[in-house]
Design a protein around this motif. Structure first.
Motif, mmCIF file in Angstrom:
data_model
loop_
_atom_site.group_PDB
_atom_site.id
_atom_site.type_symbol
_atom_site.label_atom_id
_atom_site.label_comp_id
_atom_site.label_asym_id
_atom_site.label_seq_id
_atom_site.Cartn_x
_atom_site.Cartn_y
_atom_site.Cartn_z
ATOM 1 N N SER A 65 5.834 0.639 7.192
ATOM 2 C CA SER A 65 5.246 -0.227 6.173
ATOM 3 C C SER A 65 5.533 -1.684 6.547
ATOM 4 C CB SER A 65 5.867 0.102 4.817
ATOM 5 O OG SER A 65 5.893 -1.027 3.978
ATOM 6 N N LEU A 66 4.488 -2.485 6.549
ATOM 7 C CA LEU A 66 4.639 -3.899 6.897
ATOM 8 C C LEU A 66 5.615 -4.594 5.942
ATOM 9 C CD1 LEU A 66 3.681 -6.466 8.424
ATOM 10 C CD2 LEU A 66 1.810 -6.612 6.774
ATOM 11 N N ARG A 121 -6.394 2.055 6.243
ATOM 12 C CA ARG A 121 -5.382 2.687 5.404
ATOM 13 C C ARG A 121 -5.931 4.000 4.858
ATOM 14 N NH1 ARG A 121 -1.289 -1.163 4.540
ATOM 15 N NH2 ARG A 121 -0.123 0.761 4.790
ATOM 16 N N GLU A 143 -7.916 -3.148 6.283
ATOM 17 C CA GLU A 143 -7.080 -4.290 5.931
ATOM 18 C C GLU A 143 -6.811 -5.159 7.148
ATOM 19 O OE1 GLU A 143 -4.044 -3.549 2.477
ATOM 20 O OE2 GLU A 143 -3.132 -3.220 4.411
ATOM 21 N N GLU A 201 1.514 -14.555 4.241
ATOM 22 C CA GLU A 201 0.546 -13.517 4.599
ATOM 23 C C GLU A 201 -0.809 -13.831 3.974
ATOM 24 O OE1 GLU A 201 0.471 -8.754 3.833
ATOM 25 O OE2 GLU A 201 0.560 -9.989 2.057
ATOM 26 N N PHE A 208 0.833 -1.191 0.000
ATOM 27 C CA PHE A 208 0.000 0.000 0.000
ATOM 28 C C PHE A 208 0.885 1.266 0.000
ATOM 29 C CE2 PHE A 208 -2.640 3.211 2.044
ATOM 30 C CZ PHE A 208 -3.824 3.068 1.361
ATOM 31 N N THR A 209 1.901 1.256 0.855
ATOM 32 C CA THR A 209 2.790 2.417 0.950
ATOM 33 C C THR A 209 3.455 2.715 -0.397
ATOM 34 O OG1 THR A 209 3.204 1.779 3.231
ATOM 35 C CG2 THR A 209 4.752 3.338 2.283
ATOM 36 N N ARG A 212 -5.769 -2.702 10.129
ATOM 37 C CA ARG A 212 -5.483 -1.276 9.943
ATOM 38 C C ARG A 212 -6.492 -0.607 9.026
ATOM 39 N NH1 ARG A 212 0.573 -1.378 7.647
ATOM 40 N NH2 ARG A 212 -0.249 -3.236 6.631
HETATM 41 C C1 GLP Z 1 -1.158 -3.964 0.248
HETATM 42 C C2 GLP Z 1 -1.451 -5.445 0.153
HETATM 43 C C3 GLP Z 1 -1.431 -6.137 1.486
HETATM 44 C C4 GLP Z 1 -0.176 -5.794 2.266
HETATM 45 C C5 GLP Z 1 -0.028 -4.300 2.353
HETATM 46 C C6 GLP Z 1 1.268 -3.913 3.051
HETATM 47 O O1 GLP Z 1 -2.247 -3.261 0.735
HETATM 48 N N1 GLP Z 1 -2.739 -5.680 -0.491
HETATM 49 O O2 GLP Z 1 -1.462 -7.520 1.234
HETATM 50 O O3 GLP Z 1 -0.226 -6.354 3.545
HETATM 51 O O4 GLP Z 1 -0.019 -3.715 1.069
HETATM 52 O O5 GLP Z 1 1.263 -2.528 3.160
HETATM 53 P P1 GLP Z 1 2.367 -1.674 3.877
HETATM 54 O O6 GLP Z 1 3.688 -2.263 3.519
HETATM 55 O O7 GLP Z 1 2.157 -0.308 3.326
HETATM 56 O O8 GLP Z 1 2.103 -1.742 5.339
#
Ligand code: GLP
Length: 243
Positions: free
Chosen positions: A166-167, A134, A144, A223, A88-89, A132
């Protein structure tokens, strides 16, 4: 100007006027719309008529309300590529948008049957559950819920704050997770009573529900994500090649 003799109701004509101004750029995204009172004066109609027009445009996602401030013009929907595995980021920063997150839940839980099935784990193995909202430019765009195999990222929740980080960046950079591909399914449906307030939409508005399982380079799922995107803020784009 509005035409009393037109077969179109006055509030429809006001809607068209606003949409036209959005289209020409005169009403730019995230700027405040003139007040109801101003419109009523400008068009010589009641505030009720203006209010009906605004309400429908809000419902259609073209305008949004900031409580105590007024009514604003929405941004265009965000056009996403479907072929690349991004976070997402990354998606938002690539588009010069400012992504943020509100963490609703971040804890270790035991995998239920559904999560265990998607992550190919035995039931009741530990998973990291991260829920979260977003946001883009401070406005919610998706809800999410990510479940991550806990054994690949020990202490991730104590060491990281996912309202800031960011995850995917953390998994890649701190835990060396090599994410390589994902399987994703899409479904259009109506927002439930629980989801709607997080997304700042009305219950029953259209949303896109997306489920994803993401794999590492050795084909192991790490995931499982259930996400719900506002139907009015997202467009997906894919290039399809004939084989
Ligand atoms: C997107 C994906 C998700 C993932 C996320 C991670 O939204 N669809 O599967 O978990 O990105 O986002 P970030 O790294 O921004 O936290």
């Amino acid at each position: 100007m509005l035409r009393e003799d037109s077969s179109k109701p006055l509030y429809e004509q006001i809607k068209e006027y606003i949409l036209y101004k959005i289209q020409t750029g005169e009403f730019a995204p995230n700027t405040r719309l003139p007040s109801e009172r101003n419109f009523a004066k400008q068009f010589g109609v009641s505030r009720l008529t203006v209010s009906k027009a605004l309400k429908e445009l809000i419902q259609a996602g073209r305008l949004y309300v900031q409580i105590g401030k007024g009514t604003y013009i929405s941004e265009d929907s965000i056009d996403l590529q479907l072929e690349t595995l991004t976070s997402f980021t990354e998606e938002m920063t690539d588009r010069q948008q400012n992504p943020t997150s509100r963490v609703l839940q971040a804890e270790l839980v035991l995998a239920d049957e559904n999560i265990a099935h998607h992550l190919k784990l035995p039931i009741a193995v530990s998973v990291v559950l991260l829920r979260r909202v977003r946001l883009v430019n401070k406005r919610p765009i998706a809800l999410e819920e990510s479940s991550i195999v806990a054994s690949i990222c020990p202490n991730i929740l104590t060491n990281h704050d996912f309202s800031q980080e960011s995850l995917y960046a953390v998994l890649r950079e701190k835990y060396n997770v090599m994410m390589t591909y994902a399987e994703q399914s899409f479904e259009a449906r109506a927002a439930t009573e629980k989801e709607a307030p997080y997304l700042e939409i009305a219950t029953g508005n259209p949303v896109l529900s997306i489920n994803r399982v993401t794999y590492t380079q050795d084909n192991k799922p790490f995931e499982y994500v259930k996400s719900v995107y506002r139907g009015d803020r997202y467009k997906f784009r894919a290039i399809l090649r004939r084989i």
